[in-house]
Design a protein around this motif. Structure first.
Motif, mmCIF file in Angstrom:
data_model
loop_
_atom_site.group_PDB
_atom_site.id
_atom_site.type_symbol
_atom_site.label_atom_id
_atom_site.label_comp_id
_atom_site.label_asym_id
_atom_site.label_seq_id
_atom_site.Cartn_x
_atom_site.Cartn_y
_atom_site.Cartn_z
ATOM 1 N N LYS A 1 6.442 -73.828 32.077
ATOM 2 C CA LYS A 1 5.148 -74.502 31.987
ATOM 3 C C LYS A 1 4.074 -73.775 32.788
ATOM 4 O O LYS A 1 2.921 -73.645 32.345
ATOM 5 N N LYS A 2 4.447 -73.278 33.955
ATOM 6 C CA LYS A 2 3.475 -72.619 34.833
ATOM 7 C C LYS A 2 3.160 -71.184 34.436
ATOM 8 O O LYS A 2 2.157 -70.626 34.873
ATOM 9 N N ASN A 3 4.023 -70.584 33.626
ATOM 10 C CA ASN A 3 3.825 -69.189 33.228
ATOM 11 C C ASN A 3 2.891 -69.116 32.025
ATOM 12 O O ASN A 3 3.262 -69.436 30.905
ATOM 13 N N ALA A 4 1.685 -68.661 32.260
ATOM 14 C CA ALA A 4 0.690 -68.587 31.186
ATOM 15 C C ALA A 4 1.085 -67.591 30.104
ATOM 16 O O ALA A 4 0.630 -67.683 28.963
ATOM 17 N N ASN A 5 1.945 -66.633 30.438
ATOM 18 C CA ASN A 5 2.353 -65.606 29.483
ATOM 19 C C ASN A 5 3.640 -65.960 28.740
ATOM 20 O O ASN A 5 4.077 -65.219 27.860
ATOM 21 N N SER A 6 4.239 -67.093 29.082
ATOM 22 C CA SER A 6 5.510 -67.457 28.473
ATOM 23 C C SER A 6 5.358 -67.723 26.980
ATOM 24 O O SER A 6 4.379 -68.332 26.535
ATOM 25 N N VAL A 7 6.364 -67.265 26.210
ATOM 26 C CA VAL A 7 6.395 -67.530 24.773
ATOM 27 C C VAL A 7 7.683 -68.296 24.430
ATOM 28 O O VAL A 7 8.134 -68.285 23.287
ATOM 29 N N MET A 8 8.246 -68.963 25.407
ATOM 30 C CA MET A 8 9.509 -69.665 25.238
ATOM 31 C C MET A 8 9.411 -70.724 24.143
ATOM 32 O O MET A 8 8.464 -71.506 24.092
ATOM 33 N N GLU A 9 10.416 -70.718 23.254
ATOM 34 C CA GLU A 9 10.453 -71.660 22.143
ATOM 35 C C GLU A 9 11.625 -72.635 22.239
ATOM 36 O O GLU A 9 11.541 -73.751 21.738
ATOM 37 N N GLU A 10 12.707 -72.189 22.874
ATOM 38 C CA GLU A 10 13.882 -73.068 22.952
ATOM 39 C C GLU A 10 14.641 -72.860 24.253
ATOM 40 O O GLU A 10 14.911 -71.728 24.653
ATOM 41 N N ILE A 11 14.973 -73.957 24.910
ATOM 42 C CA ILE A 11 15.851 -73.945 26.075
ATOM 43 C C ILE A 11 16.974 -74.934 25.789
ATOM 44 O O ILE A 11 16.726 -76.113 25.541
ATOM 45 N N ASN A 12 18.201 -74.455 25.810
ATOM 46 C CA ASN A 12 19.339 -75.322 25.513
ATOM 47 C C ASN A 12 20.123 -75.610 26.790
ATOM 48 O O ASN A 12 20.792 -74.740 27.335
ATOM 49 N N VAL B 1 13.157 -78.289 24.030
ATOM 50 C CA VAL B 1 14.192 -78.312 25.057
ATOM 51 C C VAL B 1 15.298 -79.261 24.616
ATOM 52 O O VAL B 1 15.048 -80.445 24.351
ATOM 53 N N ILE B 2 16.505 -78.741 24.532
ATOM 54 C CA ILE B 2 17.657 -79.536 24.116
ATOM 55 C C ILE B 2 18.424 -79.956 25.371
ATOM 56 O O ILE B 2 18.981 -79.110 26.073
ATOM 57 N N TYR B 3 18.424 -81.250 25.663
ATOM 58 C CA TYR B 3 19.071 -81.758 26.875
ATOM 59 C C TYR B 3 20.071 -82.848 26.508
ATOM 60 O O TYR B 3 20.199 -83.239 25.344
ATOM 61 N N GLY B 4 20.793 -83.336 27.500
ATOM 62 C CA GLY B 4 21.800 -84.372 27.267
ATOM 63 C C GLY B 4 21.187 -85.760 27.242
ATOM 64 O O GLY B 4 20.043 -85.941 26.822
#
Length: 478
Positions: free
Chosen positions: A329-340, A366-369
């Motif tokens: 969230k804090k990284n302005a350059n992030s291109v993250m699409e999925e975190i499992n 974001v895929i969480y439990g």
């Protein structure tokens, strides 16, 4: 009878490996008998001369006769097709040799599956010799064939010489240890053709990690590397890290099930600070806890290329999950699409953080439990997303494929999931929440390829209304 028995024994002994030259026949044996008892097909520099005038299925059948193996009718009937699947056929070394003979000059087959055929190093050597002559084969799977170090050495020689047209090679489950890692890594230092390599389910240890790390620092062609289910552990991954730092080609890396621990996570985090090409990283099942996540996040806070991070079944808790989402969230350059992090039990505080992250990055998933305190609650039900879309397209007198086509910039009927998800979130005429969009993605990308392929919708006739059948199936499952 004794003379005939001795002749048969001599003929069997003359069936040498493909790298050995044919022996001169005894003076008392006719030319026809000498040909039948010799494996001259791949023992000579030009195998085609040994079977002059024989091609295709006839060539394969003749090879099977010489090898004394039962032909696989499916193979003989499909030599003009680009894809042949011979997985689990019990070919053995001789069966693999017959296959190799038939493919030496074949120009049709581009993808060959030979997994789990017990071809051993002997069979691998035959396949390698064929690949030096063949000019069409591009994808090869010889996983789970007990190739061992000898087989790895033969393959390494092929890769070192850049002597084939292969761009995809599956070598999973072949009992490759550090000796195999050494010869393969050396070969890949200068190989410029193989783009996808599967070395999973082998026995590479810490030394293997060091050797493969040196290779990654130099190799400029490999784009996909699967090292899952090896024994790299902490030190092996730490040795792999420096190579990953400077690598300029690798896009997808799978290190799951390697017991890399927190030290390995730190090495990867350090690499992510400077790596500018990696887009997909799988470090699931690696005994990484919250401390390891914090070290990994040092890289995630500045990385601008990683899109998919799989970390399921590690030891992190909601604290580590919060660290992951916060860093993206804090990284302005992030291109993250999925975190499992599908095994992690989260809480309402995490959910609020995630919702705020979604506002900034609608493409993120974001895929969480389970959510703490709501395990026993019945999930809220939402209208079927396909039914919602179908109602809209009916009102607009459109077809489903036309609706999806409006968000397809390339017009090839294939939309990356991240782009598809963002486009659906931005729809003003159709209002779907994240839960519905996730369900829509699950329906349209059943095999989790990361691509929504809607081309089949155009091929189907309007009156078939496949979406209604799809909805019925989904309702039954629920």
């Amino acid at each position: 009878m004794d003379e005939d028995t001795e002749k048969d024994a001599d003929q069997n002994e003359e069936k040498s490996d493909i790298s050995e030259p044919p022996e001169s026949p005894p003076s008392d044996v006719s030319p026809e008998e000498a040909t039948q008892g010799s494996d001259s097909d791949l023992d000579v520099k030009d195998p085609r001369k040994a079977f002059a005038g024989i091609k295709g299925a006839d060539l394969y059948l003749e090879a099977c006769r010489l090898m004394e193996v039962v032909p696989v009718s499916y193979f003989a009937q499909n030599l003009s097709e680009p894809y042949i699947n011979l997985n689990h056929h019990g070919l053995g070394p001789k069966g693999a040799k017959a296959i190799a003979i038939a493919l030496v000059s074949n120009a049709a087959v581009t993808h060959l599956e030979l997994e789990d055929n017990h071809i051993l190093a002997e069979g691998a050597i035959c396949i390698v010799e064929m690949l030096r002559e063949n000019r069409s084969l591009q994808e090869l799977n010889i996983s789970n064939n007990h190739l061992d170090t000898e087989g790895a050495e033969a393959i390494a020689g092929l890769l070192l010489d850049n002597a084939s047209h292969l761009h995809t090679l599956h070598l999973s489950g072949n009992s490759f240890g550090d000796e195999a890692a050494s010869c393969l890594a050396d070969a890949l230092l200068s190989n410029f053709q193989v783009k996808k390599l599967d070395l999973s389910h082998n026995e590479f240890s810490e030394k293997g990690g060091h050797l493969l790390g040196q290779m990654l620092a130099v190799n400029t062609a490999l784009e996909i590397l699967d090292l899952s289910w090896n024994h790299l552990r902490r030190k092996g991954t730490m040795a792999l890290g420096p190579g990953l730092k400077v690598n300029a080609a690798l896009k997808i890396l799978n290190l799951s099930w390697n017991c890399i621990g927190n030290e390995g996570a730190q090495a990867i985090g350090d690499a992510l600070k400077v790596n500018t090409v990696l887009i997909h990283l799988d470090i699931s099942n690696n005994q990484i806890n919250n401390e390891g996540v914090k070290k990994l996040c040092k890289g995630l806070k500045v990385n601008g290329t990683l899109r998919v991070l799989k970390m399921a079944n590690n030891l992190l808790t909601v604290e580590g999950a919060t660290e992951l989402v916060g860093s993206v969230k804090k990284n302005a350059n992030s291109v993250m699409e999925e975190i499992n992090i599908s095994n992690v039990l989260v809480n309402e505080t995490f959910i609020r953080l995630l919702e705020s992250a979604y506002l900034i990055r609608p493409e993120l998933n974001v895929i969480y439990g389970e959510v703490e305190g709501s395990i026993s609650k019945i999930p809220k039900q939402y209208p079927n997303p396909m039914k919602v879309i179908q109602k809209y397209v009916n009102e607009q007198k459109l077809q489903l494929w036309e609706f999806f086509g409006k968000m397809d910039k390339d017009g090839n009927m294939k939309i990356p999931v991240s782009i598809f998800r963002t486009a659906m979130m931005q729809q003003t005429k159709i209002h779907l929440n994240r839960v519905q969009i996730a369900e829509l993605v699950r329906i349209l990308d059943r095999n989790q390829t990361g691509i929504v392929d809607y081309s089949h919708l155009k091929e189907q006739k309007p009156e078939e209304k496949p979406e209604k059948e799809e909805m019925k199936e989904e309702e039954v499952k629920k």
